[in-house]
Design an enzyme around this catalytic site. Structure first.
Site, PDB file in Angstrom:
ATOM      1  N   LYS A  84      40.163  -2.194  18.367  1.00  0.00           N
ATOM      2  CA  LYS A  84      39.208  -2.265  17.258  1.00  0.00           C
ATOM      3  C   LYS A  84      39.357  -1.050  16.330  1.00  0.00           C
ATOM      4  CE  LYS A  84      34.151  -2.685  17.051  1.00  0.00           C
ATOM      5  NZ  LYS A  84      33.966  -3.772  16.115  1.00  0.00           N
ATOM      6  N   GLY A  85      38.969  -1.218  15.089  1.00  0.00           N
ATOM      7  CA  GLY A  85      39.071  -0.123  14.118  1.00  0.00           C
ATOM      8  C   GLY A  85      38.278   1.102  14.545  1.00  0.00           C
ATOM      9  N   VAL A  87      38.570   3.291  16.996  1.00  0.00           N
ATOM     10  CA  VAL A  87      38.339   3.672  18.402  1.00  0.00           C
ATOM     11  C   VAL A  87      39.219   4.844  18.862  1.00  0.00           C
ATOM     12  CG1 VAL A  87      37.526   1.393  19.141  1.00  0.00           C
ATOM     13  CG2 VAL A  87      39.974   1.933  19.271  1.00  0.00           C
ATOM     14  N   GLY A  88      40.251   5.130  18.068  1.00  0.00           N
ATOM     15  CA  GLY A  88      41.137   6.243  18.424  1.00  0.00           C
ATOM     16  C   GLY A  88      42.565   5.797  18.705  1.00  0.00           C
ATOM     17  N   LYS A  89      42.959   4.672  18.116  1.00  0.00           N
ATOM     18  CA  LYS A  89      44.332   4.175  18.312  1.00  0.00           C
ATOM     19  C   LYS A  89      45.359   5.200  17.849  1.00  0.00           C
ATOM     20  CE  LYS A  89      43.682   0.639  15.624  1.00  0.00           C
ATOM     21  NZ  LYS A  89      42.229   0.782  15.398  1.00  0.00           N
ATOM     22  N   THR A  90      45.142   5.702  16.634  1.00  0.00           N
ATOM     23  CA  THR A  90      46.111   6.640  16.067  1.00  0.00           C
ATOM     24  C   THR A  90      46.177   7.911  16.909  1.00  0.00           C
ATOM     25  OG1 THR A  90      45.613   5.762  13.895  1.00  0.00           O
ATOM     26  CG2 THR A  90      46.798   7.847  13.949  1.00  0.00           C
ATOM     27  N   SER A  91      45.017   8.433  17.293  1.00  0.00           N
ATOM     28  CA  SER A  91      45.002   9.670  18.090  1.00  0.00           C
ATOM     29  C   SER A  91      45.726   9.443  19.413  1.00  0.00           C
ATOM     30  CB  SER A  91      43.565  10.120  18.363  1.00  0.00           C
ATOM     31  OG  SER A  91      42.849  10.212  17.168  1.00  0.00           O
ATOM     32  N   ASP A 113      49.828   0.040  10.580  1.00  0.00           N
ATOM     33  CA  ASP A 113      48.476  -0.232  10.099  1.00  0.00           C
ATOM     34  C   ASP A 113      48.470  -0.062   8.581  1.00  0.00           C
ATOM     35  OD1 ASP A 113      45.824  -0.223   9.428  1.00  0.00           O
ATOM     36  OD2 ASP A 113      45.195   1.159  11.005  1.00  0.00           O
ATOM     37  N   ASN A 338      38.246   5.379  25.325  1.00  0.00           N
ATOM     38  CA  ASN A 338      38.222   6.678  24.651  1.00  0.00           C
ATOM     39  C   ASN A 338      36.788   7.090  24.306  1.00  0.00           C
ATOM     40  OD1 ASN A 338      39.297   8.933  23.343  1.00  0.00           O
ATOM     41  ND2 ASN A 338      39.567   7.852  21.399  1.00  0.00           N
TER      42      ASN A 338
END
Ligand SMILES: Nc1ncnc2c1ncn2[C@@H]1O[C@H](COP(=O)(O)OP(=O)(O)OP(=O)(O)O)[C@@H](O)[C@H]1O
Length: 401
Positions: A84-85, A87-91, A113, A338
């Site tokens: 989901k947008g 939530v910390g995917k990039t991190s 993205d 996360n």
């Protein structure tokens, strides 16, 4: 709970603190405040950033991501992080890439993205659609932010004629104008005029696969994808099949009537002459989509890691994502939860409520049909923004163990 150590070679102890709130690194760009630390041990040595190591040496017993397995072997592996947008995917993706690179793997981290945040995460300008070296880790780490608009343009140029756009022109260009209506049920018109969500990402991923096949990029043994939020990813998964079917049918039909077209040509001159370029481009696109589909389903080299946060909404969405991934035969075995509130002896009212909420959400995972079988990795909420390589190293050492 956690003991944080800035590793030095040799170690030079410059600080030892109990529950400190703020610590400014001598390199001054990294302010580190591990509020979840009850006892923190800091050792530092002034040396170039490349050799700076941030280590969480004690970990909660239950949380391990099986990093040993992720890092083992020199054959190329792909990790796709999605959820989901916000939530910390990039991190998580950036910290995994840093950890791979620090573990000796030449690594590439790619953002597909449309709303990139890799540049923000690495605190470095990575825009421009080319590979940019990331300063810091031991082994080469490159980052790439793919421009989804460019990918869409490429698709449009592959499916449009110089005279205009849309299904009619496209079919005319293919020498199939008369069949345009018959193909209505394929909804190809819609597909060509307004590329479906997910197509830009599929093209972006296919581009990465394409250039990784060249010798120049042979060195990368770990590729980490920071993918677009869930809805996009779900569409992306079904897209290759859809495109393959649509394009496949078109090309088949074109072949079938090739002889009829040449007969028409002999009567009407050059009217209706197929444009081989359009067909070739489309065929290439189709092949690339098939490769994306194969990559997503290759259990030996690929894994989709779901990132979520401990809220009912995020976990419900993760469950749906997981079900779709399984249905599409995409390998998925890890779930990162996360931003979990770190343990505290004295909670304020707000924190106590939040903690209750989070533990209810975590219980949901245990009882969820889709998620309960996944390897659960818990990552704490830290009280500093995860930005720049040292911060990513720090997060990576907590999450990827
Ligand atoms: N464990 C954490 N502790 C504290 N802050 C975090 C943590 N994980 C992520 N963040 C912060 O949350 C914000 C969003 O993180 P990030 O950009 O990684 O999410 P995302 O899922 O990629 O977002 P988007 O869907 O918008 O791309 C960032 O400011 C990041 O620093």
């Amino acid at each position: 709970m956690y003991s944080i150590s800035y590793s030095t070679k040799p170690m030079e102890v410059v600080g030892y603190a109990h529950s400190f709130n703020s610590f400014r690194h001598p390199l001054s760009f990294f302010k580190f405040r591990p509020s979840f630390s009850s006892t923190t041990f800091i050792s530092l040595k002034k040396q170039p950033m490349k050799s700076l190591q941030v280590r969480a040496v004690a970990a909660p017993a239950e949380a391990t991501a099986g990093f040993d397995e992720m890092v083992s072997g020199t054959q190329r592996k792909y990790y796709m992080l999605g959820g989901k947008g916000g939530v910390g995917k990039t991190s998580c993706a950036a910290s995994l890439a840093v950890k791979f690179a620090n573990s000796g793997h030449p690594t590439l981290v790619v953002s597909t993205d449309p709303a990139h945040s890799l540049s923000d995460s690495f605190a470095q300008d990575l825009t421009g659609g080319t590979l940019v070296p990331v300063e810091g880790p031991y082994s080469p780490l490159f980052a790439l932010e793919l421009n989804p608009e460019k990918a869409k343009e490429e698709f449009r140029s592959a499916t449009q004629t110089s005279e205009g756009s849309g299904i009619k022109d496209f079919m005319d260009g293919m020498g199939l104008g008369v069949f345009a209506e018959q193909l209505g049920e394929l909804k190809l018109g819609e597909l060509l005029d307004t590329p479906p969500p997910g197509l830009d990402e599929a093209i972006a991923i296919s581009k990465v696969i394409q250039f990784l096949e060249s010798q120049e990029y042979n060195m990368f043994t770990r590729i980490v994808f920071d993918t677009a939020p869930t809805g996009h990813t779900l569409r992306l998964l079904s897209l290759p099949d859809f495109l393959d079917k649509s394009i496949g049918k078109i090309l088949k039909l074109r072949q079938k009537i090739a002889s009829a077209t040449s007969a028409i040509k002999s009567v009407f001159g050059q009217e209706g002459t197929p444009k081989p370029d359009a067909a070739e481009k489309l065929e290439r696109l189709r092949e690339r989509m098939i490769k994306v589909r194969e990559l997503f389903r290759d259990t030996t080299s690929t894994e989709f890691v779901i990132v979520t946060i401990p809220t009912v909404m995020a976990i419900s969405e993760s469950s749906r994502l997981c079900a779709s991934l399984k249905k599409e035969d995409v390998p998925v075995k890890r779930l990162i939860v996360n931003q979990i509130l770190p343990p505290s002896a004295s909670d304020c009212k707000f924190c106590a409520m939040k903690r209750k909420d989070q533990s209810r959400a975590l219980d949901m995972i245990q009882n969820d049909q889709e998620l309960s079988s996944l390897m659960l990795v818990q990552a704490p909420l830290v009280d500093v923004e995860i930005r720049g390589v040292p911060a990513l190293q720090f997060l990576g050492d907590i999450v990827w163990k």
